[in-house]
Design a protein around this motif. Structure first.
Motif, PDB file in Angstrom:
ATOM      1  N   GLU A  31     -18.238  -7.254  10.927  1.00  0.00           N
ATOM      2  CA  GLU A  31     -19.342  -7.093   9.984  1.00  0.00           C
ATOM      3  C   GLU A  31     -20.084  -5.811  10.340  1.00  0.00           C
ATOM      4  O   GLU A  31     -20.386  -5.578  11.508  1.00  0.00           O
ATOM      5  CB  GLU A  31     -20.288  -8.290  10.070  1.00  0.00           C
ATOM      6  N   CYS A  32     -20.353  -4.982   9.331  1.00  0.00           N
ATOM      7  CA  CYS A  32     -21.037  -3.708   9.563  1.00  0.00           C
ATOM      8  C   CYS A  32     -22.229  -3.566   8.630  1.00  0.00           C
ATOM      9  O   CYS A  32     -22.164  -3.961   7.467  1.00  0.00           O
ATOM     10  CB  CYS A  32     -20.091  -2.528   9.324  1.00  0.00           C
ATOM     11  N   ASN A  33     -23.293  -2.982   9.156  1.00  0.00           N
ATOM     12  CA  ASN A  33     -24.450  -2.600   8.364  1.00  0.00           C
ATOM     13  C   ASN A  33     -24.485  -1.083   8.386  1.00  0.00           C
ATOM     14  O   ASN A  33     -24.559  -0.469   9.452  1.00  0.00           O
ATOM     15  CB  ASN A  33     -25.735  -3.183   8.942  1.00  0.00           C
ATOM     16  N   VAL A  34     -24.409  -0.476   7.204  1.00  0.00           N
ATOM     17  CA  VAL A  34     -24.343   0.979   7.081  1.00  0.00           C
ATOM     18  C   VAL A  34     -25.491   1.457   6.199  1.00  0.00           C
ATOM     19  O   VAL A  34     -25.751   0.875   5.145  1.00  0.00           O
ATOM     20  CB  VAL A  34     -22.989   1.409   6.473  1.00  0.00           C
ATOM     21  N   CYS A  35     -26.169   2.522   6.648  1.00  0.00           N
ATOM     22  CA  CYS A  35     -27.208   3.160   5.849  1.00  0.00           C
ATOM     23  C   CYS A  35     -26.748   4.570   5.493  1.00  0.00           C
ATOM     24  O   CYS A  35     -26.170   5.272   6.324  1.00  0.00           O
ATOM     25  CB  CYS A  35     -28.527   3.237   6.621  1.00  0.00           C
ATOM     26  N   VAL A  36     -27.004   4.951   4.242  1.00  0.00           N
ATOM     27  CA  VAL A  36     -26.565   6.248   3.731  1.00  0.00           C
ATOM     28  C   VAL A  36     -27.751   6.943   3.080  1.00  0.00           C
ATOM     29  O   VAL A  36     -28.561   6.305   2.401  1.00  0.00           O
ATOM     30  CB  VAL A  36     -25.442   6.058   2.680  1.00  0.00           C
ATOM     31  N   GLU A  37     -27.847   8.259   3.277  1.00  0.00           N
ATOM     32  CA  GLU A  37     -28.836   9.061   2.578  1.00  0.00           C
ATOM     33  C   GLU A  37     -28.089  10.026   1.670  1.00  0.00           C
ATOM     34  O   GLU A  37     -27.225  10.783   2.127  1.00  0.00           O
ATOM     35  CB  GLU A  37     -29.724   9.832   3.556  1.00  0.00           C
ATOM     36  N   THR A  61     -19.528   2.041   0.716  1.00  0.00           N
ATOM     37  CA  THR A  61     -19.300   2.047  -0.734  1.00  0.00           C
ATOM     38  C   THR A  61     -20.396   1.260  -1.444  1.00  0.00           C
ATOM     39  O   THR A  61     -20.925   1.696  -2.475  1.00  0.00           O
ATOM     40  CB  THR A  61     -17.922   1.448  -1.055  1.00  0.00           C
ATOM     41  N   THR A  62     -20.764   0.116  -0.884  1.00  0.00           N
ATOM     42  CA  THR A  62     -21.823  -0.710  -1.473  1.00  0.00           C
ATOM     43  C   THR A  62     -23.176  -0.011  -1.392  1.00  0.00           C
ATOM     44  O   THR A  62     -23.963  -0.049  -2.344  1.00  0.00           O
ATOM     45  CB  THR A  62     -21.881  -2.077  -0.770  1.00  0.00           C
ATOM     46  N   ALA A  63     -23.452   0.636  -0.266  1.00  0.00           N
ATOM     47  CA  ALA A  63     -24.726   1.352  -0.111  1.00  0.00           C
ATOM     48  C   ALA A  63     -24.817   2.539  -1.065  1.00  0.00           C
ATOM     49  O   ALA A  63     -25.897   2.853  -1.576  1.00  0.00           O
ATOM     50  CB  ALA A  63     -24.882   1.824   1.330  1.00  0.00           C
ATOM     51  N   GLU A  73     -20.098  11.624  -7.927  1.00  0.00           N
ATOM     52  CA  GLU A  73     -21.128  11.370  -6.917  1.00  0.00           C
ATOM     53  C   GLU A  73     -20.762  10.191  -6.027  1.00  0.00           C
ATOM     54  O   GLU A  73     -21.074  10.194  -4.844  1.00  0.00           O
ATOM     55  CB  GLU A  73     -22.488  11.143  -7.577  1.00  0.00           C
ATOM     56  N   SER A  74     -20.105   9.185  -6.574  1.00  0.00           N
ATOM     57  CA  SER A  74     -19.677   8.041  -5.763  1.00  0.00           C
ATOM     58  C   SER A  74     -18.698   8.486  -4.688  1.00  0.00           C
ATOM     59  O   SER A  74     -18.784   8.060  -3.531  1.00  0.00           O
ATOM     60  CB  SER A  74     -19.025   6.976  -6.641  1.00  0.00           C
ATOM     61  N   ILE A  75     -17.763   9.356  -5.071  1.00  0.00           N
ATOM     62  CA  ILE A  75     -16.783   9.877  -4.101  1.00  0.00           C
ATOM     63  C   ILE A  75     -17.488  10.731  -3.059  1.00  0.00           C
ATOM     64  O   ILE A  75     -17.231  10.611  -1.860  1.00  0.00           O
ATOM     65  CB  ILE A  75     -15.679  10.659  -4.827  1.00  0.00           C
ATOM     66  N   ALA A  76     -18.411  11.597  -3.504  1.00  0.00           N
ATOM     67  CA  ALA A  76     -19.140  12.464  -2.574  1.00  0.00           C
ATOM     68  C   ALA A  76     -19.973  11.638  -1.603  1.00  0.00           C
ATOM     69  O   ALA A  76     -19.999  11.910  -0.402  1.00  0.00           O
ATOM     70  CB  ALA A  76     -20.025  13.439  -3.350  1.00  0.00           C
ATOM     71  N   CYS A  77     -20.645  10.618  -2.102  1.00  0.00           N
ATOM     72  CA  CYS A  77     -21.470   9.767  -1.241  1.00  0.00           C
ATOM     73  C   CYS A  77     -20.602   9.022  -0.227  1.00  0.00           C
ATOM     74  O   CYS A  77     -20.991   8.857   0.930  1.00  0.00           O
ATOM     75  CB  CYS A  77     -22.271   8.783  -2.096  1.00  0.00           C
ATOM     76  N   GLY A  78     -19.442   8.590  -0.649  1.00  0.00           N
ATOM     77  CA  GLY A  78     -18.547   7.870   0.256  1.00  0.00           C
ATOM     78  C   GLY A  78     -17.983   8.727   1.372  1.00  0.00           C
ATOM     79  O   GLY A  78     -17.526   8.211   2.390  1.00  0.00           O
TER      80      GLY A  78
END
Length: 90
Positions: A31-37, A61-63, A73-78
């Motif tokens: 289980e992982c908790n990931v934060c993205v800016e 991906t969810t974040a 943008e989804s690809i760039a954020c990932g």
């Protein structure tokens, strides 16, 4: 339909549901908790999966979902490194 048949059918449905639940949850080993800016906005998400890498990727991906507009943008954020990543195994 007799009462005995109804109870047997209900028991089989409950047993199937419990088996399905067990198989689903037992496959989740990490289980992982990931934060993205992304675009000066921050979001965090938690995900579980069979491996730590898969859990982290799924959480990112969810974040990114609420932060990105459109596929590009989804690809760039990932692809950006997360601002934080905390994983644990079960």
């Amino acid at each position: 339909m007799t009462t005995r048949r109804k109870l047997l059918t209900a028991g089989m449905v409950v047993a199937f549901f419990l088996l399905l639940l067990y198989n689903t949850l037992s496959a989740q080993k990490a289980e992982c908790n990931v934060c993205v800016e992304f675009h000066n906005r921050r979001n965090c998400a938690t995900a579980s999966h069979a491996s730590e890498e898969e859990a982290a990727k799924s959480a990112q991906t969810t974040a990114c979902g609420p932060l990105a507009n459109g596929m590009n943008e989804s690809i760039a954020c990932g692809r950006i490194p997360p601002t934080s990543r905390v994983c644990r195994t079960r």
